[in-house]
Design an enzyme around this catalytic site. Structure first.
Site, short mmCIF file in Angstrom:
data_model
loop_
_atom_site.label_atom_id
_atom_site.label_comp_id
_atom_site.label_asym_id
_atom_site.label_seq_id
_atom_site.Cartn_x
_atom_site.Cartn_y
_atom_site.Cartn_z
N SER A 52 0.81 -1.14 0.00
CA SER A 52 0.01 -0.01 0.18
C SER A 52 0.81 1.18 -0.11
CB SER A 52 -0.86 -0.09 1.19
OG SER A 52 -0.19 0.04 2.51
N LYS A 169 0.80 4.65 6.96
CA LYS A 169 0.27 5.10 6.03
C LYS A 169 0.89 6.77 5.90
CE LYS A 169 -2.72 2.25 4.89
NZ LYS A 169 -2.60 1.27 3.65
#
Length: 399
Positions: A52, A169
């Site tokens: 990701s 993230k």
């Protein structure tokens, strides 16, 4: 008269020597305590399990995460097995006891979270887990299968904040920011924010003919097996890469066109936060959304409640009910709500292969674990042990 006579201990008497077993036990206990203190309050190792954050961070990167930068979080579930997160490695049982729970507290840090920091945090929607499908978001399962089906087919359990899965993230927006996205481009407070040079997105690449030497794309940094996929249109492929890589592709004389492969603004994806059928949002087009900030007051109406209902009820621990056209907070009628914590909007750099805030919303400050500092080791899946090491990534800082 009674007299007591005390025998003076002979200072020359040798002390009883510890056995080898006792020395080993003392050494192990000391090492475990010291390592736990370092892990909880200073720095912790973390592994990148998914793609990701590619190409900023790669699967197989091993990171050090600082607890000092944002201030170490005091353990909220203090009774736990050392070095196990939420599950024991062999037995598969819980690695903690939630009979003792402490309120959220954090030591002073060196700085606040800033936009574009790479942050490790506990998964916000990890409060409820279907044990037989832990790789799936419980709430996504409920939306697709229904509550009754999920709770009858799976063993469902709850987890405290600090025992939820760790995610990593990039912080796109901080508390109080207004976030929106149009045609794959994020805007923060009305200002477009280009994807970082190490971030990637998908593109539709059309060739002039079917005669293409794909080996040339390996030299550009593409993995032919995972980054290039044939599409239904003739001579058209989906490429996943950075803007710089696709600019090289665009210059090839046998390439007809290169276009960002983003969802149209008219397409509605109910998997996208806040899963509201009255909003036509998708991963490339959504907002505007105001990120909750400590002290910020919002009106409780049909526009705001889909965005903030979970925040008020789950993250801030209120009893929230709908009574006719009114909202009740802890049994009292309320027309507005003032947030108690700061929140953040996190997104992966691999924009079309990332389950992030676009799917589950805000990250509360009490879920923040720490700041990713640098890569201390990195492995790929090919070759012998030493050839698997990505030597050029060792001790690389994270930006």
């Amino acid at each position: 008269m009674n007299y007591k006579f005390w025998k003076k201990k002979d200072s020359t008497t040798p002390k009883k020597k510890k056995t080898k077993g006792r020395e080993w036990v003392d050494a192990i206990v000391f090492a475990v305590v010291a390592a736990t203190i370092i892990r909880v309050f200073f720095i912790e190792a973390y592994t990148i399990p998914t793609g990701s954050m590619e190409r900023s961070l790669l699967v197989g990167d091993f990171l050090f995460v600082s607890k000092v930068n944002y201030g170490a979080r005091i353990p909220m579930t203090p009774v736990a097995f050392p070095f196990a997160h939420h599950t024991m490695p062999i037995t598969g049982t819980k690695a903690y006891w939630d009979g003792v729970q402490w309120n959220y507290r954090r030591l002073p840090g060196l700085s606040d979270i800033k936009r574009n920091d790479v942050v490790v945090f506990n998964f916000p929607e990890g409060d409820t887990v279907a044990l037989q499908a832990q790789d799936r978001n419980y709430y996504e399962l409920v939306r697709s299968l229904g509550w009754s089906a999920v709770n009858s087919q799976f063993t469902v359990t709850s987890r405290p904040v600090d025992k939820r899965e760790n995610y990593i993230k990039r912080c796109i927006g901080i508390a109080g920011d207004v976030i929106s996205m149009k045609n794959g481009l994020v805007s923060v407070n009305g200002k477009p924010e280009m994807l970082k040079p190490t971030g990637q997105i998908t593109y539709a690449v059309k060739f002039k003919s079917a005669d293409v030497n794909f080996a040339v794309f390996t030299d550009m940094g593409f993995d032919i097996q995972s980054d290039i996929t044939a599409l239904s249109d003739a001579n058209t492929y989906e490429f996943t890469g950075t803007a710089e890589m696709l600019e090289q592709v665009r210059k090839l004389n046998y390439v007809e066109s290169v276009k960002e492969n983003t969802a149209p603004g008219t397409y509605q994806d109910l998997a996208v936060f806040p899963h509201d059928k009255n909003r036509i949002w998708n991963v490339d087009n959504f907002g505007p959304i105001t990120i909750p900030k400590k002290g910020l007051t919002v009106q409780l109406d049909s526009v705001n409640m889909p965005l903030y209902e979970r925040t008020i009820r789950i993250y801030e621990g209120n009893k929230l009910e709908k009574s006719g056209n009114d909202w009740l907070i802890n049994g009292q009628k309320a027309t507005s709500y003032t947030f108690k914590m700061n929140y953040y909007w996190m997104m992966g750099d691999n924009r079309h292969n990332s389950l992030d805030s676009r799917y589950w919303g805000f990250v509360p400050e009490d879920h923040v674990v720490g700041k990713a500092l640098f890569i201390w080791m990195s492995f790929n899946d090919h070759g012998s042990f030493f050839s698997k090491i990505r030597w050029n990534r060792l001790l690389r800082g994270i930006h």
